[in-house]
Design a protein around this motif. Structure first.
Motif, short mmCIF file in Angstrom:
data_model
loop_
_atom_site.label_atom_id
_atom_site.label_comp_id
_atom_site.label_asym_id
_atom_site.label_seq_id
_atom_site.Cartn_x
_atom_site.Cartn_y
_atom_site.Cartn_z
N TYR A 4 0.84 -1.20 0.00
CA TYR A 4 0.00 0.00 0.00
C TYR A 4 0.87 1.25 0.00
O TYR A 4 2.08 1.16 0.19
CB TYR A 4 -1.01 -0.02 1.12
CG TYR A 4 -0.53 -0.10 2.55
CD1 TYR A 4 -1.45 -0.21 3.58
CD2 TYR A 4 0.82 -0.06 2.88
CE1 TYR A 4 -1.03 -0.26 4.90
CE2 TYR A 4 1.23 -0.12 4.20
CZ TYR A 4 0.30 -0.22 5.21
OH TYR A 4 0.72 -0.27 6.51
N PRO A 5 0.29 2.43 -0.23
CA PRO A 5 1.10 3.65 -0.38
C PRO A 5 2.01 3.94 0.82
O PRO A 5 3.05 4.56 0.65
CB PRO A 5 0.07 4.75 -0.56
CG PRO A 5 -1.14 4.06 -1.09
CD PRO A 5 -1.13 2.68 -0.49
N ALA A 6 1.61 3.52 1.99
CA ALA A 6 2.45 3.77 3.17
C ALA A 6 3.82 3.12 3.01
O ALA A 6 4.81 3.62 3.56
CB ALA A 6 1.75 3.24 4.42
N ASP A 7 3.89 2.02 2.25
CA ASP A 7 5.19 1.38 2.02
C ASP A 7 6.15 2.33 1.30
O ASP A 7 7.34 2.38 1.59
CB ASP A 7 5.02 0.10 1.20
CG ASP A 7 4.35 -1.01 1.99
OD1 ASP A 7 4.28 -0.91 3.23
OD2 ASP A 7 3.89 -1.98 1.36
N TRP A 8 5.62 3.09 0.33
CA TRP A 8 6.45 4.05 -0.39
C TRP A 8 6.93 5.14 0.55
O TRP A 8 8.08 5.59 0.47
CB TRP A 8 5.69 4.65 -1.56
CG TRP A 8 5.53 3.67 -2.68
CD1 TRP A 8 4.40 2.97 -2.99
CD2 TRP A 8 6.53 3.26 -3.60
NE1 TRP A 8 4.64 2.14 -4.06
CE2 TRP A 8 5.95 2.31 -4.45
CE3 TRP A 8 7.87 3.60 -3.78
CZ2 TRP A 8 6.66 1.69 -5.48
CZ3 TRP A 8 8.57 2.98 -4.81
CH2 TRP A 8 7.97 2.04 -5.64
N ALA A 41 -1.36 7.12 11.07
CA ALA A 41 -2.44 7.74 10.30
C ALA A 41 -2.79 6.90 9.07
O ALA A 41 -3.98 6.78 8.72
CB ALA A 41 -2.03 9.16 9.87
N PHE A 42 -1.80 6.30 8.44
CA PHE A 42 -2.06 5.41 7.29
C PHE A 42 -2.86 4.18 7.72
O PHE A 42 -3.60 3.61 6.93
CB PHE A 42 -0.75 4.95 6.64
CG PHE A 42 -0.26 5.84 5.55
CD1 PHE A 42 -0.93 5.93 4.33
CD2 PHE A 42 0.89 6.59 5.71
CE1 PHE A 42 -0.47 6.74 3.31
CE2 PHE A 42 1.36 7.41 4.70
CZ PHE A 42 0.68 7.48 3.49
N ARG A 43 -2.71 3.75 8.96
CA ARG A 43 -3.37 2.54 9.44
C ARG A 43 -4.81 2.78 9.88
O ARG A 43 -5.61 1.85 9.89
CB ARG A 43 -2.56 1.92 10.58
CG ARG A 43 -1.27 1.30 10.07
CD ARG A 43 -0.47 0.63 11.18
NE ARG A 43 0.52 -0.22 10.57
CZ ARG A 43 0.32 -1.44 10.12
NH1 ARG A 43 -0.87 -1.99 10.23
NH2 ARG A 43 1.28 -2.14 9.57
N VAL A 44 -5.15 4.00 10.25
CA VAL A 44 -6.50 4.30 10.74
C VAL A 44 -7.59 3.86 9.76
O VAL A 44 -8.54 3.16 10.15
CB VAL A 44 -6.63 5.79 11.14
CG1 VAL A 44 -8.09 6.18 11.36
CG2 VAL A 44 -5.80 6.07 12.38
N PRO A 45 -7.52 4.21 8.47
CA PRO A 45 -8.58 3.79 7.55
C PRO A 45 -8.65 2.27 7.34
O PRO A 45 -9.66 1.77 6.85
CB PRO A 45 -8.22 4.47 6.22
CG PRO A 45 -7.17 5.46 6.52
CD PRO A 45 -6.54 5.08 7.81
N LEU A 51 -4.50 -0.76 13.04
CA LEU A 51 -3.92 0.25 13.92
C LEU A 51 -3.24 -0.41 15.12
O LEU A 51 -2.11 -0.06 15.48
CB LEU A 51 -4.98 1.24 14.38
CG LEU A 51 -4.50 2.36 15.30
CD1 LEU A 51 -3.43 3.20 14.62
CD2 LEU A 51 -5.68 3.23 15.73
N LEU A 52 -3.91 -1.38 15.72
CA LEU A 52 -3.32 -2.09 16.86
C LEU A 52 -2.08 -2.87 16.45
O LEU A 52 -1.11 -2.94 17.22
CB LEU A 52 -4.36 -3.01 17.51
CG LEU A 52 -5.48 -2.30 18.26
CD1 LEU A 52 -6.51 -3.31 18.75
CD2 LEU A 52 -4.93 -1.49 19.42
N ALA A 53 -2.09 -3.45 15.25
CA ALA A 53 -0.91 -4.17 14.77
C ALA A 53 0.27 -3.22 14.58
O ALA A 53 1.41 -3.56 14.89
CB ALA A 53 -1.22 -4.89 13.46
#
Length: 179
Positions: A4-8, A41-45, A51-53
Motif C-alpha cells: 500500500y502507499p504507506a510502504d512508499w 495515520a495510514f493505518r486508521v482507515p 492500527l493495533l498491529a
C-alpha cells in the motif's frame, strides 16, 4: 508492487534517514517523529486491527532497540527510526525487517572492525559486555578495568557505523515482494 502507499512513504523515510545518518551520524527527530505519526495515520482507515498491529509492532521495535540503546549499542535516533518503521510495517513484516537489519548492521560492523584491524579488541569488548548481562553492569555500562568509563557507542576509540543504513535495508526488504 508494494502492499500500500504507506510502504512508499516508509521507503522514502528510511532512505532519507540513511543518507542523513551517513553524512551527519544522526537521525533527526524532524524525520522520525512525523514518520511515526504518519504511519499510524495510514493505518486508521484500515481499521482498528491494523492500527493495533502497527502500535504493537512499534512497541516491539521500541523494546528491542531501547534495550540495545541501554547497553550502549544504538543511538536514540536509531531507536526512534526503528519504532516508526515498526508502526509502518506492522506485526506481519516486523520480524523479517529486524532480522535483515541485524544481519546488515552486523556485516557493516564486521567490515569496519576488519578494516581497522581491531578484531581481537572488539571480540574482547563484546565478551565483557555479554558477560555483564544480567548484572548491574548491564544497566550502567560495562566499566572494564577498575575506574574505566562505561563502554558504549559514545566511548573514545569505539568503532561506530551509521545504523540508519541497516534499518533502511531491513525496512526496504520487508516491503519488497518475495520472489
Amino acid at each position: 508492487m508494494m502492499e500500500y502507499p504507506a510502504d512508499w512513504v516508509l521507503v522514502v523515510v528510511v532512505v532519507i534517514a540513511a543518507v542523513v545518518d551517513l553524512k551527519r551520524r544522526r537521525i533527526p527527530n524532524w524525520l522520525t517523529v512525523p514518520a511515526f505519526v504518519l504511519a499510524l495515520a495510514f493505518r486508521v482507515p484500515l481499521g482498528s486491527d491494523a492500527l493495533l498491529a502497527g502500535l504493537a509492532a512499534a512497541l516491539i521495535a521500541f523494546a528491542v532497540s531501547v534495550l540495545v540503546f541501554a547497553l550502549g549499542g544504538l543511538g536514540g535516533g536509531d531507536v526512534k527510526l526503528l519504532t516508526a518503521a515498526g508502526a509502518f510495517l506492522g506485526l506481519e513484516r516486523l520480524g523479517p525487517a529486524l532480522l535483515v537489519t541485524a544481519l546488515v548492521g552486523g556485516a557493516i560492523a564486521a567490515t569496519a572492525v576488519l578494516k581497522k584491524g581491531r578484531v581481537s579488541e572488539t571480540l574482547a569488548n563484546m565478551y565483557m559486555v555479554l558477560r555483564s548481562l544480567g548484572s548491574r553492569d548491564a544497566y550502567t555500562g560495562w566499566k572494564g578495568e577498575e575506574g574505566d568509563a562505561p563502554l558504549t557507542i559514545r566511548s573514545a576509540g569505539v568503532i561506530t557505523r551509521p545504523y540508519g543504513v541497516a534499518i533502511a535495508a531491513g525496512s526496504i526488504y520487508a516491503v519488497l515482494p518475495f520472489l
